[in-house]
Design a protein around this motif. Structure first.
Motif, short mmCIF file in Angstrom:
data_model
loop_
_atom_site.label_atom_id
_atom_site.label_comp_id
_atom_site.label_asym_id
_atom_site.label_seq_id
_atom_site.Cartn_x
_atom_site.Cartn_y
_atom_site.Cartn_z
N VAL A 1 103.25 -42.72 -66.49
CA VAL A 1 103.03 -43.94 -65.70
C VAL A 1 101.95 -44.77 -66.38
CG1 VAL A 1 102.22 -44.89 -63.50
CG2 VAL A 1 103.64 -42.82 -63.50
N THR A 2 102.16 -46.07 -66.51
CA THR A 2 101.11 -46.97 -66.97
C THR A 2 100.65 -47.82 -65.79
OG1 THR A 2 102.73 -48.62 -67.70
CG2 THR A 2 101.86 -47.11 -69.35
N LEU A 3 99.34 -48.10 -65.75
CA LEU A 3 98.74 -48.92 -64.71
C LEU A 3 97.96 -50.04 -65.37
CD1 LEU A 3 96.82 -47.67 -61.54
CD2 LEU A 3 95.96 -49.57 -62.92
N LEU A 4 98.32 -51.27 -65.05
CA LEU A 4 97.69 -52.45 -65.61
C LEU A 4 97.14 -53.31 -64.48
CD1 LEU A 4 97.27 -54.49 -68.04
CD2 LEU A 4 99.53 -55.39 -67.44
N ALA B 1 101.98 -53.17 -72.60
CA ALA B 1 101.24 -53.42 -71.36
C ALA B 1 100.07 -54.37 -71.62
CB ALA B 1 100.74 -52.11 -70.77
N VAL B 2 99.38 -54.18 -72.74
CA VAL B 2 98.28 -55.10 -73.09
C VAL B 2 98.83 -56.51 -73.28
CG1 VAL B 2 96.59 -55.69 -74.85
CG2 VAL B 2 96.82 -53.32 -74.11
N ALA B 3 99.95 -56.63 -73.98
CA ALA B 3 100.55 -57.95 -74.21
C ALA B 3 100.99 -58.60 -72.90
CB ALA B 3 101.74 -57.83 -75.16
N ALA B 4 101.49 -57.78 -71.96
CA ALA B 4 101.95 -58.31 -70.68
C ALA B 4 100.80 -58.90 -69.88
CB ALA B 4 102.62 -57.21 -69.87
N GLY B 5 99.59 -58.38 -70.06
CA GLY B 5 98.44 -58.90 -69.34
C GLY B 5 97.69 -59.97 -70.09
N ALA C 1 98.44 -63.02 -70.72
CA ALA C 1 98.49 -64.36 -70.12
C ALA C 1 97.43 -64.53 -69.04
CB ALA C 1 99.88 -64.63 -69.53
N GLY C 2 96.94 -63.43 -68.49
CA GLY C 2 95.89 -63.49 -67.49
C GLY C 2 94.66 -62.78 -68.01
N ASP C 3 93.73 -62.57 -67.13
CA ASP C 3 92.50 -61.87 -67.49
C ASP C 3 92.73 -60.38 -67.27
OD1 ASP C 3 89.97 -61.02 -68.03
OD2 ASP C 3 89.05 -61.89 -66.25
N ILE C 4 93.11 -59.65 -68.33
CA ILE C 4 93.38 -58.23 -68.18
C ILE C 4 92.07 -57.50 -67.90
CG2 ILE C 4 93.28 -57.89 -70.70
CD1 ILE C 4 95.37 -55.65 -70.30
#
Length: 213
Positions: A83-86, A57-61, A63-66
């Motif tokens: 459930v994960t929330l990003l 999930a960290v890697a998925a964000g 590309a943007g400003d997580i």
């Protein structure tokens, strides 16, 4: 930098990942896996799954400003619900100056863009509204990995595109679960999380609070 924060009213027990540094995130994820699953040797595989899912999930964000990453352990006491929330801000998405800042106008332009650029995502798009923020939801269901079949055989990922008030910016809230076999039930639950979300002024840091005393 966005001048207001998206906040959630989330039921149950949630853990938040410390995203201040890469080292802090790694330590935080390890602690969450231990606290959510338990420290015993027979739960090692489940802890590894939690760690992997949060790192993904960290890697998925990246590309943007997580902006936030959370994990639900249970929504109601005694009933595990993974459930994960990003929350992140896509770095390559900016609306034209002619669009204006009215949230539903921004979502309308996004819907038209999805129809041209990503017909598959557009086909699944649904507008979510309620007492909180308006949003456009797209979702997909994929086969779950072999280490997730304890929960189900399909993985659900739902993206909610949320306009930031009085701006042309969008945040994306990604909710994911390995419970894709109950897709409609989980989407209804996710929609409720988003409908109850709201924007508020950023909370001051402890240092700033001390300086303002």
């Amino acid at each position: 930098m966005i001048g207001s924060e998206l906040r959630f009213r989330l039921p149950g027990r949630w853990f938040s990942v410390d995203l201040s540094t890469e080292t802090a995130a790694t330590a935080s994820i390890a602690a969450i896996a231990r606290d959510a699953v338990g420290p015993t040797d027979d739960r090692a595989t489940e802890r590894a799954t939690v760690r992997r899912r949060l790192h993904e999930a960290v890697a998925a964000g990246a590309a943007g400003d997580i902006r936030a990453l959370m994990l639900a352990h249970e929504i109601t006491p005694g009933t595990p619900l993974p459930v994960t929330l990003l929350v992140f801000e896509p770095s390559d998405l900016r609306m034209s100056p002619a669009v204006g800042t009215e949230p539903r106008t921004v979502l309308g332009v996004l819907t038209e863009a999805l129809a041209r650029l990503d017909p598959e995502a557009h086909a699944s798009s649904v507008e979510v509204s309620g007492p909180g923020v308006p949003a456009l939801r797209t979702h997909r269901v994929e086969d779950a990995g072999p280490d997730e079949d304890v929960h189900g055989t399909r993985r659900l990922s739902a993206d909610y595109w949320v306009p930031v008030p009085e701006t042309k910016q969008l945040l994306v809230v990604r909710l994911a679960t390995p419970l894709g076999d109950i897709e409609n039930l989980m989407l209804s639950l996710f929609d409720g999380f988003i409908a109850a979300a709201f924007f508020a002024a950023p909370q001051p840091s402890p240092l700033r609070q001390a300086l303002l005393r």
